[in-house]
Structure formats: C-alpha cells, structure tokens
Scaffold this motif. Structure first.
Motif, mmCIF file in Angstrom:
data_model
loop_
_atom_site.group_PDB
_atom_site.id
_atom_site.type_symbol
_atom_site.label_atom_id
_atom_site.label_comp_id
_atom_site.label_asym_id
_atom_site.label_seq_id
_atom_site.Cartn_x
_atom_site.Cartn_y
_atom_site.Cartn_z
ATOM 1 N N GLU A 3 -43.810 -18.931 -20.329
ATOM 2 C CA GLU A 3 -42.280 -18.603 -19.582
ATOM 3 C C GLU A 3 -42.224 -16.920 -18.933
ATOM 4 O O GLU A 3 -41.709 -16.850 -17.667
ATOM 5 C CB GLU A 3 -42.001 -19.231 -19.629
ATOM 6 C CG GLU A 3 -42.000 -20.699 -19.540
ATOM 7 C CD GLU A 3 -43.151 -21.419 -20.469
ATOM 8 O OE1 GLU A 3 -43.999 -22.677 -20.444
ATOM 9 O OE2 GLU A 3 -43.255 -20.758 -21.641
ATOM 10 N N VAL A 4 -42.462 -16.889 -20.293
ATOM 11 C CA VAL A 4 -41.720 -15.015 -20.483
ATOM 12 C C VAL A 4 -42.608 -14.339 -19.512
ATOM 13 O O VAL A 4 -41.425 -13.519 -18.575
ATOM 14 C CB VAL A 4 -41.057 -14.265 -21.611
ATOM 15 C CG1 VAL A 4 -41.046 -12.608 -21.545
ATOM 16 C CG2 VAL A 4 -40.475 -14.920 -22.771
ATOM 17 N N SER A 5 -44.047 -14.578 -19.412
ATOM 18 C CA SER A 5 -44.585 -13.619 -18.985
ATOM 19 C C SER A 5 -44.951 -13.562 -17.494
ATOM 20 O O SER A 5 -44.850 -13.153 -16.378
ATOM 21 C CB SER A 5 -45.655 -13.477 -19.487
ATOM 22 O OG SER A 5 -45.944 -12.786 -20.751
ATOM 23 N N LEU A 6 -44.542 -15.437 -16.972
ATOM 24 C CA LEU A 6 -44.736 -15.345 -15.719
ATOM 25 C C LEU A 6 -43.148 -15.118 -14.785
ATOM 26 O O LEU A 6 -43.745 -14.725 -13.758
ATOM 27 C CB LEU A 6 -44.658 -17.273 -15.528
ATOM 28 C CG LEU A 6 -44.102 -17.913 -13.972
ATOM 29 C CD1 LEU A 6 -45.997 -17.211 -13.380
ATOM 30 C CD2 LEU A 6 -44.484 -18.927 -13.965
ATOM 31 N N SER A 7 -42.372 -15.022 -15.722
ATOM 32 C CA SER A 7 -41.146 -15.159 -14.826
ATOM 33 C C SER A 7 -40.607 -13.372 -14.475
ATOM 34 O O SER A 7 -40.531 -12.671 -13.506
ATOM 35 C CB SER A 7 -39.703 -15.128 -16.403
ATOM 36 O OG SER A 7 -38.790 -14.709 -15.539
ATOM 37 N N ILE A 8 -41.351 -12.618 -16.428
ATOM 38 C CA ILE A 8 -41.948 -11.094 -15.625
ATOM 39 C C ILE A 8 -42.208 -10.932 -14.191
ATOM 40 O O ILE A 8 -42.127 -9.828 -13.539
ATOM 41 C CB ILE A 8 -42.537 -10.141 -16.841
ATOM 42 C CG1 ILE A 8 -40.915 -10.576 -17.321
ATOM 43 C CG2 ILE A 8 -42.861 -8.764 -16.532
ATOM 44 C CD1 ILE A 8 -41.270 -9.840 -19.036
ATOM 45 N N ALA A 9 -43.522 -11.615 -14.013
ATOM 46 C CA ALA A 9 -45.194 -11.546 -13.387
ATOM 47 C C ALA A 9 -44.288 -11.435 -11.660
ATOM 48 O O ALA A 9 -44.334 -10.712 -11.223
ATOM 49 C CB ALA A 9 -45.900 -12.326 -14.018
ATOM 50 N N LEU A 10 -43.541 -13.105 -11.507
ATOM 51 C CA LEU A 10 -43.429 -12.870 -10.583
ATOM 52 C C LEU A 10 -41.872 -11.815 -9.645
ATOM 53 O O LEU A 10 -41.487 -11.153 -8.900
ATOM 54 C CB LEU A 10 -42.497 -14.177 -10.205
ATOM 55 C CG LEU A 10 -43.344 -15.778 -10.772
ATOM 56 C CD1 LEU A 10 -42.673 -16.551 -11.304
ATOM 57 C CD2 LEU A 10 -44.475 -14.963 -9.358
ATOM 58 N N LEU A 11 -40.723 -11.586 -10.972
ATOM 59 C CA LEU A 11 -39.595 -10.201 -10.649
ATOM 60 C C LEU A 11 -40.733 -8.864 -10.470
ATOM 61 O O LEU A 11 -39.831 -8.309 -9.463
ATOM 62 C CB LEU A 11 -39.083 -10.742 -11.610
ATOM 63 C CG LEU A 11 -37.207 -8.957 -11.819
ATOM 64 C CD1 LEU A 11 -36.886 -9.472 -10.964
ATOM 65 C CD2 LEU A 11 -36.677 -9.070 -13.423
ATOM 66 N N SER A 12 -41.446 -8.747 -10.883
ATOM 67 C CA SER A 12 -42.233 -7.256 -10.689
ATOM 68 C C SER A 12 -42.914 -7.633 -9.206
ATOM 69 O O SER A 12 -42.558 -6.705 -8.583
ATOM 70 C CB SER A 12 -42.857 -7.511 -11.594
ATOM 71 O OG SER A 12 -43.746 -8.125 -12.307
ATOM 72 N N ARG A 13 -43.057 -8.246 -8.659
ATOM 73 C CA ARG A 13 -43.704 -8.759 -7.831
ATOM 74 C C ARG A 13 -42.726 -9.123 -6.515
ATOM 75 O O ARG A 13 -42.756 -7.984 -5.821
ATOM 76 C CB ARG A 13 -44.554 -10.410 -7.767
ATOM 77 C CG ARG A 13 -45.530 -10.278 -6.206
ATOM 78 C CD ARG A 13 -46.156 -9.560 -6.131
ATOM 79 N NE ARG A 13 -47.677 -9.944 -6.704
ATOM 80 C CZ ARG A 13 -48.760 -9.841 -6.545
ATOM 81 N NH1 ARG A 13 -48.792 -8.642 -5.638
ATOM 82 N NH2 ARG A 13 -49.809 -9.950 -7.390
ATOM 83 N N MET A 14 -41.614 -9.036 -6.814
ATOM 84 C CA MET A 14 -40.257 -9.074 -5.630
ATOM 85 C C MET A 14 -39.957 -8.158 -5.898
ATOM 86 O O MET A 14 -39.809 -7.497 -4.592
ATOM 87 C CB MET A 14 -39.259 -10.522 -6.460
ATOM 88 C CG MET A 14 -39.455 -12.018 -5.910
ATOM 89 S SD MET A 14 -38.763 -12.631 -6.900
ATOM 90 C CE MET A 14 -37.147 -12.484 -6.098
ATOM 91 N N VAL A 15 -39.318 -6.994 -7.145
ATOM 92 C CA VAL A 15 -39.606 -5.538 -7.012
ATOM 93 C C VAL A 15 -40.336 -4.815 -5.635
ATOM 94 O O VAL A 15 -40.083 -4.131 -4.959
ATOM 95 C CB VAL A 15 -38.807 -5.372 -8.042
ATOM 96 C CG1 VAL A 15 -39.204 -4.080 -8.669
ATOM 97 C CG2 VAL A 15 -38.664 -6.115 -8.878
ATOM 98 N N MET A 16 -41.411 -4.853 -6.345
ATOM 99 C CA MET A 16 -42.434 -4.600 -5.183
ATOM 100 C C MET A 16 -42.537 -4.455 -3.771
ATOM 101 O O MET A 16 -42.240 -4.146 -3.046
ATOM 102 C CB MET A 16 -44.202 -5.023 -5.957
ATOM 103 C CG MET A 16 -45.235 -4.277 -4.642
ATOM 104 S SD MET A 16 -46.595 -4.388 -5.990
ATOM 105 C CE MET A 16 -47.103 -6.278 -5.551
ATOM 106 N N LEU A 17 -42.217 -6.317 -3.278
ATOM 107 C CA LEU A 17 -41.946 -5.987 -1.856
ATOM 108 C C LEU A 17 -40.918 -5.812 -1.486
ATOM 109 O O LEU A 17 -41.288 -5.443 -0.285
ATOM 110 C CB LEU A 17 -41.963 -7.807 -1.841
ATOM 111 C CG LEU A 17 -43.011 -8.908 -2.612
ATOM 112 C CD1 LEU A 17 -43.490 -10.174 -2.716
ATOM 113 C CD2 LEU A 17 -44.179 -8.352 -1.125
#
Length: 290
Positions: free
Chosen positions: A262-276
């Motif tokens: 869950e932690v890595s999924l949260s970070i992966a999604l957050l970093s994707r949002m920041v990149m967008l």
C-alpha cells in the motif's frame, strides 16, 4: 498501416489499464490513497528537481545537435513533448514532436540523429548504473537474473557503439550516414553519459524523498539500483508511458525490503500525479501558442 498503429496503441492502452486495475484489485487502493496524509514539505524535492532534470535533458539533446537550437525554444519544445508523452505510447510522441518542430530549422536527418542518440545515451547510462548496482539487488533477492540482464544489455549496447563490426555491416548507401553518426557519437559518448547518469541520480533522489516522506529511510544506493531497474521495465513498449509497468515494478522491488504494498502504491500514484502536474505546464504552453 494506420489501422495497425491504432490497434497497437489500443493494445498498449489496454495492457496499461489492465495492469493498473490488477494492482488496484490486489492491493488496498483506498488504504493507499489514505496514506496521502503523510505528504509534507518534502514533496518540494521531487517538484523542484524536475527543472534541473529537464535542463540536463535539453543540454544532452542540444549537445548532439552542436548547440544549434535556441535555449528558450528548446525549453518550450521539451516541456510540450513531455506533456504529450504522458498519453501516447512511450516517448515516441514526445520525440516525434521534437522532430516536427526542429526539422525545418536544422534538417530531418540532423534532428533524428540528435533524438536517436539522445535516447541511446540515456539507455547506456541507465544500463551502466543498473549493472554496477545490480549486486545490491542480488544480495536481497539471490536471483542471478538481476545481475545478468542489465550486464548483458549493457555489453550489447557498448558493442553496438564501439564494435568495428558495424563498419562492415553498414554497407547500404542509404544508411551509410548511420555509420558516420555512430562514429560521431563515440566522440561525444563520455560527456553525454555523464549527463545521463546525473539525470538518473536526480530521478533516484526524487524517489528516495517520497519514501523518506512516508517514513522509510532507504539506503540511497539501493534506491538508485531499484530506480534503474524500474526505468528498464518502464522502457518496455507494451503500455502507454509505462502505465502499470512503473507502478508494478515500484511495488515489487520495494516489497523486497519489506515495505508494504500500500505504501509503494501510494508513492507510485503520488509521483505519477506530480509528474502529470509538472508536464501539464507543457500542455498549457502548447494551448497558448496555438
């Protein structure tokens, strides 16, 4: 031909969405979203590192073009191409946009040369870092493929650049210019590779800062090793801009050091949002210019 391209793009989109749905089904998606409450001022690190990374990419491309492109125009084009790459297959859309913008100014062959060797330089640096640090991942997994795959890919890449074989293989007149460009690339290989390594270090710092922000102080060299492996997986052209592949590889690799899914999924999604968010500036530039 057009229908084949559309079908392939649709297949990539389906694979990317399918991988994301599978991850959301297997992992507590709501729990991952709730972890966003750990976001703090450290989010500024990946946000602010985007511009230096973009600047390094611009320098590397212009280096192969003998600095023929105006800095301001190159910045706008790079930002716009980064925006397009979010929604179309891999980096093809972004690179195609660069070719379209600059081909009238410096010629199609010249911009194609620059774009191809810019990508080639990044690939070489990525495989070099992955090869050097592969033993760290091996110490955790005891899986020899984590050493063999990056090292073999790196050897093949180096042979493609420096081996004298291409001098004998490229005999067709229509592609003789490739040999000339490869010889030119050799002369610029060291500097471009150093720039590419710095680029990947900045990406690894961003990833490290996300985990640190979420309460995990992971060894930076291990993060750099993971980041290189993630980028290798992300470059596999089977989804749109690595959707699903990047998230899955982040979750898997960091689970090796017992970080919850869950932690890595949260970070992966957050970093994707920041990149967008970062690349959306390129979309705004494109709209205003139109």
């Amino acid at each position: 031909m057009k229908n084949d391209k559309k079908s392939f793009t649709f297949l990539r989109l389906t694979i990317g969405v399918g991988l994301l749905v599978f991850l959301f089904y297997q992992i507590d998606f709501i729990g991952a979203i709730k972890l966003f409450n750990r976001i703090n001022y450290l989010i500024l690190i990946p946000i602010l590192l985007y511009l230096p990374a973009l600047w390094i990419s611009m320098i590397r491309l212009n280096f192969f073009l003998d600095n023929k492109i105006n800095f301001y125009k190159l910045l706008k084009t790079y930002w716009i191409s980064s925006f397009f790459s979010n929604f179309l297959p891999g980096n093809v859309a972004g690179d195609s946009y660069k070719v379209i913008v600059f081909r009238k100014q410096i010629g199609t062959k010249e911009i194609l040369k620059g774009v191809i060797f810019d990508r080639f330089s990044g690939l070489t640096a990525m495989l070099f870092v992955a090869s050097i640090l592969s033993f760290l991942v091996f110490n955790i997994t005891k899986n020899v493929y984590f050493i063999l795959i990056p090292i073999l890919l790196f050897i093949v890449t180096i042979l493609a650049i420096f081996s004298p074989l291409h001098s004998y293989l490229i005999k067709i007149k229509s592609v003789e210019f490739l040999k000339r460009y490869i010889d030119e690339f050799k002369d610029k290989f060291v500097l471009s590779s150093i720039l590419s390594i710095i680029f990947f270090v900045l990406g690894a710092i961003s990833l490290w800062s996300y985990y640190y922000m979420f309460g995990y102080n992971v060894d930076f060299l291990l993060v750099l090793a993971f980041y290189s492996a993630i980028q290798i997986v992300n470059s596999i052209p089977i989804s749109i801009n690595g959707w699903g592949l990047r998230e899955g590889s982040i979750i898997y690799l960091f689970s090796l050091i017992l970080i919850p899914f869950e932690v890595s999924l949260s970070i992966a999604l957050l970093s994707r949002m920041v990149m967008l968010l970062q690349t959306s500036i390129g979309g705004l530039i494109y709209l205003f210019e139109k």
